[in-house]
Design a protein around this motif. Structure first.
Motif, short mmCIF file in Angstrom:
data_model
loop_
_atom_site.label_atom_id
_atom_site.label_comp_id
_atom_site.label_asym_id
_atom_site.label_seq_id
_atom_site.Cartn_x
_atom_site.Cartn_y
_atom_site.Cartn_z
N VAL A 3 1.12 -1.46 0.31
CA VAL A 3 -0.04 0.03 -0.04
C VAL A 3 0.87 0.93 -0.01
CG1 VAL A 3 -1.24 1.14 1.18
CG2 VAL A 3 -1.65 -0.89 1.52
N ALA A 4 0.76 2.05 -0.98
CA ALA A 4 0.83 3.33 -1.19
C ALA A 4 0.75 4.60 -0.22
CB ALA A 4 1.60 3.79 -2.13
N ILE A 5 1.00 5.86 0.13
CA ILE A 5 0.37 6.87 0.90
C ILE A 5 0.98 7.27 0.64
CG2 ILE A 5 -0.59 7.96 2.82
CD1 ILE A 5 -0.44 5.10 4.67
N VAL A 6 0.43 8.68 -0.23
CA VAL A 6 1.54 9.83 -1.65
C VAL A 6 0.99 10.69 -1.19
CG1 VAL A 6 1.72 10.55 -3.55
CG2 VAL A 6 0.85 8.39 -3.33
N GLY A 7 1.63 12.03 -0.95
CA GLY A 7 1.41 13.28 -0.89
C GLY A 7 1.99 14.60 -0.37
N ASP A 8 1.29 14.88 0.54
CA ASP A 8 1.78 15.87 2.40
C ASP A 8 1.42 14.81 3.46
OD1 ASP A 8 2.69 17.45 3.90
OD2 ASP A 8 0.61 18.84 3.38
N VAL B 241 5.26 5.23 1.70
CA VAL B 241 5.44 6.88 1.93
C VAL B 241 5.85 7.27 0.66
CG1 VAL B 241 4.56 7.14 4.31
CG2 VAL B 241 6.39 7.51 3.59
N VAL B 242 5.22 7.99 -0.21
CA VAL B 242 5.63 9.19 -1.02
C VAL B 242 5.44 9.99 -1.04
CG1 VAL B 242 5.54 8.46 -3.90
CG2 VAL B 242 5.09 6.35 -2.47
N GLY B 243 6.76 11.37 -1.11
CA GLY B 243 6.45 12.21 -1.31
C GLY B 243 7.66 13.42 -1.40
N PRO B 244 7.65 14.59 -1.39
CA PRO B 244 8.95 14.86 -1.83
C PRO B 244 9.47 15.32 -0.17
CG PRO B 244 7.01 16.91 -1.96
CD PRO B 244 6.13 15.39 -1.73
N ARG B 245 10.76 15.58 0.05
CA ARG B 245 11.53 15.58 0.79
C ARG B 245 10.58 16.58 1.62
NH1 ARG B 245 15.48 12.71 0.36
NH2 ARG B 245 16.48 12.21 -1.51
N VAL C 264 10.38 4.60 3.08
CA VAL C 264 10.02 5.68 2.49
C VAL C 264 10.32 6.17 1.02
CG1 VAL C 264 10.33 8.42 2.26
CG2 VAL C 264 10.11 6.62 4.46
N PHE C 265 9.77 6.67 0.35
CA PHE C 265 10.47 6.64 -0.96
C PHE C 265 10.23 8.26 -1.90
CE2 PHE C 265 9.23 2.66 -1.40
CZ PHE C 265 9.56 2.12 -2.06
#
Lengths: 317, 168
Positions: A169-174, A198-202, A216-217
């Motif tokens: 499962v990927a949780i994406v964003g803020d 979890v996927v998002g900008p640093r 973390v991605f």
């Protein structure tokens, strides 16, 4: 060791404040009960008498349409009397303290409070000051938790995927500012999802989030590869004002969910979003309205899940 | 003590219903035992309307003292309740509170033309003005005894009475 403040001395749910610390058995009890409530909403008479004569107060110190409405429908389908208080425009602006507001409402013989507040911990503070037969449901507090959203999300996953134990499962964003993400992570790991990403900008991933048991991605191509579920988060517009993000367009370029990006996920992956969506910012309309989207079913399931939470709390005295 | 023969009770119940139900009559079983009895009656009486099922958990009057059990099964009415001739089916008729709750569930689906009650056994002890129209047999047991219907994987029914002193 101190008892989890959400559970009574028999280990039953007394308040729902956070997913963190709740045993899998309690989460599964809510999901099982919600499944039985699904059929009630499909009947001619969409009501059961479980909360007849009970008063549920919706205390929203922060604006919300969907969450407040689904809590209201859920309480009404359980035959409760529901009062909606929009406190932002009420006595708080006259200087009354949170505890005084709640004490006054409790004096009107409330049986349950559904609380949304901008400050983390406000529902817990309220629960501590009430007598134990009054139940509190957290409908979102600050950056802390949004437990019913996480429960309806895992209900949705269970509905489409059947089981939690083989999923990615990927949780994406803020993730940084998201109470939804925090509650989702706790719910997914407690229910035995082996890989939560979890996927998002640093700038929008909290430091040391790995300690919650997630990977973390920072790029979509590797973060979404082979996942069974994509859980999008809402990007709040006010984040653009600080130094966290350059612009909505830049964000969409790097992290917006498009059909092309979704193609690296499993073929039968489902796409979820807690709403309200920013089309063209975190999600492309083609995906939001596409065949893999289960965003509207999430709303329907949310009613059954909230019915289950309220019925279980009321049944635990 | 000798245990009652559930299969013999079922045969008696089916015989009592024979000729007194029409082709459009629908059986509605109350979870769990009542559903098993309804399924068997359906087969024996060669009824064509699919059976309905009711779980009364959301309608019980002891919800506040007992809470909500987790495994509430969805109620299902695979037919139009409005104007239908219905026979509610339960395994053990006791206080009548389950039947009261089941009637409330039923009426939330529509207004049936008639509702009758069939039960495998009547153990007395009623707390509400409710009586069965069709009965497989009656049991002389005291208030603390527990009567439980079970079903084998092959579908055979067995009824076990556990006395309050622990003897089966």
């Amino acid at each position: 060791m101190q008892r989890n403040p959400q559970l009574n001395e028999r280990g039953e749910l007394q308040h729902l404040l956070s997913i963190e610390g709740l045993p899998a058995a309690v989460l599964l009890q809510i999901l099982d009960t919600a499944r039985s409530f699904m059929s009630v909403s499909e009947r001619e008479i969409k009501k059961v008498p479980l909360l007849r004569g009970k008063s549920v107060f919706n205390l929203f110190f922060e604006p919300s349409t969907r969450t407040r409405t689904t809590f209201e429908i859920a309480a009404k389908r359980l035959s409760a009397d529901v009062l909606n208080l929009n406190i932002a425009t009420s006595s708080q602006t006259k200087g009354e303290s949170l505890i005084d507001t709640v004490a006054n409402l409790a004096a009107m013989h409330a049986d349950m409070f559904v609380v949304r507040h901008a400050s983390s911990g406000a529902p817990y503070l309220i629960a501590r000051h009430l007598s134990p037969e009054i139940h509190v449901v957290n409908a979102g507090d600050g950056r802390h938790a949004h437990p019913t959203q996480a429960l309806l999300d895992v209900f949705t996953i269970r509905h489409y995927k059947g089981d939690f134990t083989g999923l990615k499962v990927a949780i994406v964003g803020d993730v940084l500012h998201s109470r939804v993400a925090r509650s989702e992570i706790h719910a997914l790991t407690t229910l035995g999802v082996p890989e939560v990403r979890v996927v998002g900008p640093r700038t929008l991933i909290p430091a040391q989030v790995e300690k919650l048991g997630v990977k973390v991605f920072h790029d979509m191509a590797s973060g979404l590869r082979d996942v069974d579920v994509v859980m999008m988060l809402r990007l709040q517009n006010e984040r653009m004002n600080g130094a966290l993000l350059p612009s909505a367009q830049e964000y969409f370029k790097a992290y917006g969910l498009t059909e092309e990006r979704l193609a690296v996920a499993a073929k039968d992956a489902i796409v979820m979003h807690p709403g309200p969506m920013n089309r063209g910012v975190e999600i492309d309309s083609a995906v939001a309205d596409g065949t893999q989207s289960v965003i509207l079913p999430q709303v329907t399931f949310g009613i059954a899940v909230r019915m289950a939470v309220m019925a279980i709390l009321a049944g635990n005295g | 003590m000798p245990q009652p023969d559930a299969e013999a009770l079922l045969a008696t119940l089916a015989a009592a219903m024979h000729g007194r139900i029409g082709p459009d009559t629908a059986l509605v079983g109350i979870h769990s035992g009542g559903v098993w009895v309804a399924e068997r009656l359906q087969e024996r009486l060669a009824l064509t309307t699919p059976i309905g099922t009711i779980d009364v958990a959301f309608y019980r009057d002891d919800f506040e003292s007992r809470g909500l059990k987790a495994d509430v099964r969805p109620s299902a009415m695979p037919f139009e309740v409005e104007g239908r001739d219905i026979v509610l089916v339960d395994d053990v008729l006791y206080t009548g509170r389950t039947i009261r709750a089941a009637l409330n569930v039923l009426f939330d689906y529509g207004r049936p033309a008639r509702v009758r009650l069939a039960t495998l056994v009547d153990r007395g002890g009623r707390e509400l003005p409710i009586a069965a129209d069709f009965v497989g047999g009656s049991l002389a047991v005291s208030a603390d005894d527990v009567a439980v219907l079970e079903r084998t994987p092959a579908g055979r029914l067995s009824l076990t009475i556990t006395r309050s002193d622990g003897a089966a």
